[in-house]
Design a protein around this motif. Structure first.
Motif, PDB file in Angstrom:
ATOM      1  N   UNK A 170     -12.161  -5.867 -46.091  1.00 59.43           N
ATOM      2  CA  UNK A 170     -13.424  -6.053 -46.800  1.00 59.43           C
ATOM      3  C   UNK A 170     -13.995  -4.696 -47.188  1.00 59.43           C
ATOM      4  N   UNK A 171     -15.205  -4.726 -47.754  1.00 59.32           N
ATOM      5  CA  UNK A 171     -15.835  -3.466 -48.168  1.00 59.32           C
ATOM      6  C   UNK A 171     -16.685  -2.843 -47.063  1.00 59.32           C
ATOM      7  N   UNK A 172     -16.576  -3.352 -45.835  1.00 63.20           N
ATOM      8  CA  UNK A 172     -17.356  -2.784 -44.736  1.00 63.20           C
ATOM      9  C   UNK A 172     -17.098  -1.288 -44.563  1.00 63.20           C
ATOM     10  N   UNK A 173     -15.893  -0.857 -44.845  1.00 63.77           N
ATOM     11  CA  UNK A 173     -15.564   0.560 -44.679  1.00 63.77           C
ATOM     12  C   UNK A 173     -16.393   1.452 -45.606  1.00 63.77           C
ATOM     13  N   UNK A 174     -16.962   0.867 -46.664  1.00 62.99           N
ATOM     14  CA  UNK A 174     -17.734   1.649 -47.630  1.00 62.99           C
ATOM     15  C   UNK A 174     -19.234   1.635 -47.333  1.00 62.99           C
ATOM     16  N   UNK A 175     -19.647   0.866 -46.343  1.00 66.74           N
ATOM     17  CA  UNK A 175     -21.073   0.811 -46.024  1.00 66.74           C
ATOM     18  C   UNK A 175     -21.553   2.123 -45.429  1.00 66.74           C
ATOM     19  N   UNK A 176     -22.759   2.484 -45.785  1.00 62.34           N
ATOM     20  CA  UNK A 176     -23.436   3.642 -45.224  1.00 62.34           C
ATOM     21  C   UNK A 176     -24.843   3.210 -44.818  1.00 62.34           C
ATOM     22  N   UNK A 177     -25.502   4.012 -44.020  1.00 59.44           N
ATOM     23  CA  UNK A 177     -26.898   3.717 -43.691  1.00 59.44           C
ATOM     24  C   UNK A 177     -27.693   3.665 -44.996  1.00 59.44           C
ATOM     25  N   UNK A 178     -28.409   2.574 -45.203  1.00 59.99           N
ATOM     26  CA  UNK A 178     -29.175   2.380 -46.433  1.00 59.99           C
ATOM     27  C   UNK A 178     -28.508   1.469 -47.435  1.00 59.99           C
ATOM     28  N   UNK A 179     -27.216   1.162 -47.250  1.00 57.75           N
ATOM     29  CA  UNK A 179     -26.529   0.247 -48.162  1.00 57.75           C
ATOM     30  C   UNK A 179     -27.211  -1.118 -48.151  1.00 57.75           C
ATOM     31  N   UNK A 180     -27.431  -1.687 -49.347  1.00 57.09           N
ATOM     32  CA  UNK A 180     -28.025  -3.017 -49.462  1.00 57.09           C
ATOM     33  C   UNK A 180     -26.910  -4.052 -49.533  1.00 57.09           C
ATOM     34  N   UNK A 181     -27.040  -5.128 -48.736  1.00 59.11           N
ATOM     35  CA  UNK A 181     -26.013  -6.159 -48.694  1.00 59.11           C
ATOM     36  C   UNK A 181     -26.646  -7.533 -48.909  1.00 59.11           C
ATOM     37  N   UNK A 182     -25.840  -8.451 -49.432  1.00 61.10           N
ATOM     38  CA  UNK A 182     -26.288  -9.818 -49.667  1.00 61.10           C
ATOM     39  C   UNK A 182     -26.154 -10.647 -48.400  1.00 61.10           C
ATOM     40  N   UNK A 183     -27.177 -11.454 -48.118  1.00 59.56           N
ATOM     41  CA  UNK A 183     -27.154 -12.333 -46.952  1.00 59.56           C
ATOM     42  C   UNK A 183     -27.194 -13.793 -47.384  1.00 59.56           C
ATOM     43  N   UNK A 184     -26.371 -14.606 -46.742  1.00 56.74           N
ATOM     44  CA  UNK A 184     -26.509 -16.061 -46.837  1.00 56.74           C
ATOM     45  C   UNK A 184     -26.559 -16.610 -45.423  1.00 56.74           C
ATOM     46  N   UNK A 185     -27.649 -17.277 -45.090  1.00 59.61           N
ATOM     47  CA  UNK A 185     -27.793 -17.820 -43.740  1.00 59.61           C
ATOM     48  C   UNK A 185     -26.944 -19.085 -43.605  1.00 59.61           C
ATOM     49  N   UNK A 186     -26.828 -19.560 -42.369  1.00 54.59           N
ATOM     50  CA  UNK A 186     -26.005 -20.726 -42.096  1.00 54.59           C
ATOM     51  C   UNK A 186     -26.509 -21.944 -42.874  1.00 54.59           C
ATOM     52  N   UNK A 187     -25.606 -22.577 -43.587  1.00 54.99           N
ATOM     53  CA  UNK A 187     -25.950 -23.705 -44.451  1.00 54.99           C
ATOM     54  C   UNK A 187     -26.536 -24.865 -43.657  1.00 54.99           C
ATOM     55  N   UNK A 188     -25.977 -25.141 -42.493  1.00 49.24           N
ATOM     56  CA  UNK A 188     -26.454 -26.257 -41.666  1.00 49.24           C
ATOM     57  C   UNK A 188     -27.888 -26.003 -41.204  1.00 49.24           C
ATOM     58  N   UNK A 189     -28.189 -24.761 -40.816  1.00 45.26           N
ATOM     59  CA  UNK A 189     -29.540 -24.428 -40.363  1.00 45.26           C
ATOM     60  C   UNK A 189     -30.555 -24.649 -41.471  1.00 45.26           C
ATOM     61  N   UNK A 190     -30.175 -24.309 -42.688  1.00 44.51           N
ATOM     62  CA  UNK A 190     -31.093 -24.448 -43.817  1.00 44.51           C
ATOM     63  C   UNK A 190     -31.411 -25.916 -44.091  1.00 44.51           C
ATOM     64  N   UNK A 191     -30.391 -26.767 -44.073  1.00 38.84           N
ATOM     65  CA  UNK A 191     -30.614 -28.188 -44.332  1.00 38.84           C
ATOM     66  C   UNK A 191     -31.302 -28.874 -43.157  1.00 38.84           C
ATOM     67  N   UNK A 192     -31.009 -28.421 -41.944  1.00 39.45           N
ATOM     68  CA  UNK A 192     -31.663 -28.997 -40.776  1.00 39.45           C
ATOM     69  C   UNK A 192     -33.163 -28.729 -40.829  1.00 39.45           C
ATOM     70  N   UNK A 193     -33.537 -27.511 -41.218  1.00 44.60           N
ATOM     71  CA  UNK A 193     -34.959 -27.203 -41.340  1.00 44.60           C
ATOM     72  C   UNK A 193     -35.615 -28.101 -42.371  1.00 44.60           C
ATOM     73  N   UNK A 194     -34.935 -28.323 -43.477  1.00 42.24           N
ATOM     74  CA  UNK A 194     -35.482 -29.179 -44.534  1.00 42.24           C
ATOM     75  C   UNK A 194     -35.703 -30.600 -44.036  1.00 42.24           C
ATOM     76  N   UNK A 195     -34.764 -31.112 -43.273  1.00 40.80           N
ATOM     77  CA  UNK A 195     -34.889 -32.465 -42.740  1.00 40.80           C
ATOM     78  C   UNK A 195     -36.039 -32.582 -41.746  1.00 40.80           C
TER      79      UNK A 195
END
Length: 223
Positions: A170-195
């Motif tokens: 992966x591109x983890x080797x290119x990360x440095x302090x300050x690098x911005x990364x995309x987050x996606x939380x657990x899909x089940x947690x998101x739908x469970x909260x909605x329910x």
């Protein structure tokens, strides 16, 4: 739908800005493009993009202004490397977790520390996503399915422990302090909260089904 298991590291060849957003051209490197068709989805740093042009070594995809605003794409540049994963097949081995390719937010790499043969990364935790992030739970970072290893006491950051294979693939080797990364939380947690928190309709609709508990019992579905 994706699994969060990265198939290849691509390279941004071009970013063409337009009124509607941008069109990206991604060099796919070792990604097998033989089964890709127009309209297929390829997760690019965790963002589900639709293929609008392609050849054996690259593909193009349009990125909306909405996506530019809500993801790290606004900070990307030509030559930058990105994680790639084609949409999963019904026959695909499920090695990661359910990933939709819909980014929930962006966070920063706060620290990078070697720990034996692994590397520990502390990432900032967006306040609006903190309640979805649990120790030993799943999270997607730039499209990579990972396990949250620890949370800070003040609930403002979380730790990932990345093994050498993941760093290599992966591109983890290119990360440095300050690098911005995309987050996606657990899909089940998101739908469970909605329910659990959905608002009741102001005008409840009576169920239209004629199926009753007694009918299900007679049919053997319940006892």
């Amino acid at each position: 739908m994706f699994t969060g298991i990265i198939e290849a590291i691509g390279t941004i060849k071009a970013i063409n800005i337009n009124a509607q957003g941008a069109r990206l051209v991604i060099a796919t490197n070792i990604l097998d493009m033989s089964d890709v068709n127009l309209g297929d989805s390829i997760a690019t740093n965790g963002i589900c993009l639709t293929v609008v042009e392609y050849d054996q070594h690259s593909y193009s995809a349009d990125v909306s202004n909405e996506t530019l605003e809500r993801t790290g794409f606004a900070h990307y540049s030509v030559g930058m490397q990105v994680n790639l994963e084609k949409a999963m097949l019904a026959s695909t081995r499920f090695g990661g977790h359910m990933v939709s390719g819909h980014v929930d937010g962006v966070c920063n790499v706060l620290s990078i520390t070697n720990n034996g043969n692994s590397i520990e990364y502390w990432l900032s935790m967006p306040s609006d996503l903190a309640h979805y992030i649990a120790e030993k739970g799943s999270i997607t970072v730039d499209g990579t399915s990972l396990t949250v290893n620890a949370l800070s006491a003040d609930n403002t950051k979380f730790r990932l422990t990345i093994v050498p294979h993941t760093v290599k693939e992966t591109i983890f080797a290119h990360y440095q302090v300050g690098t911005k990364v995309n987050l996606e939380v657990d899909l089940i947690a998101r739908y469970l909260e909605r329910l659990l928190t959905k608002e009741k309709s102001a005008h409840p609709v009576e169920p239209s089904s004629n199926v009753t508990a007694s009918m299900l019992q007679k049919a053997g579905f319940i006892k």
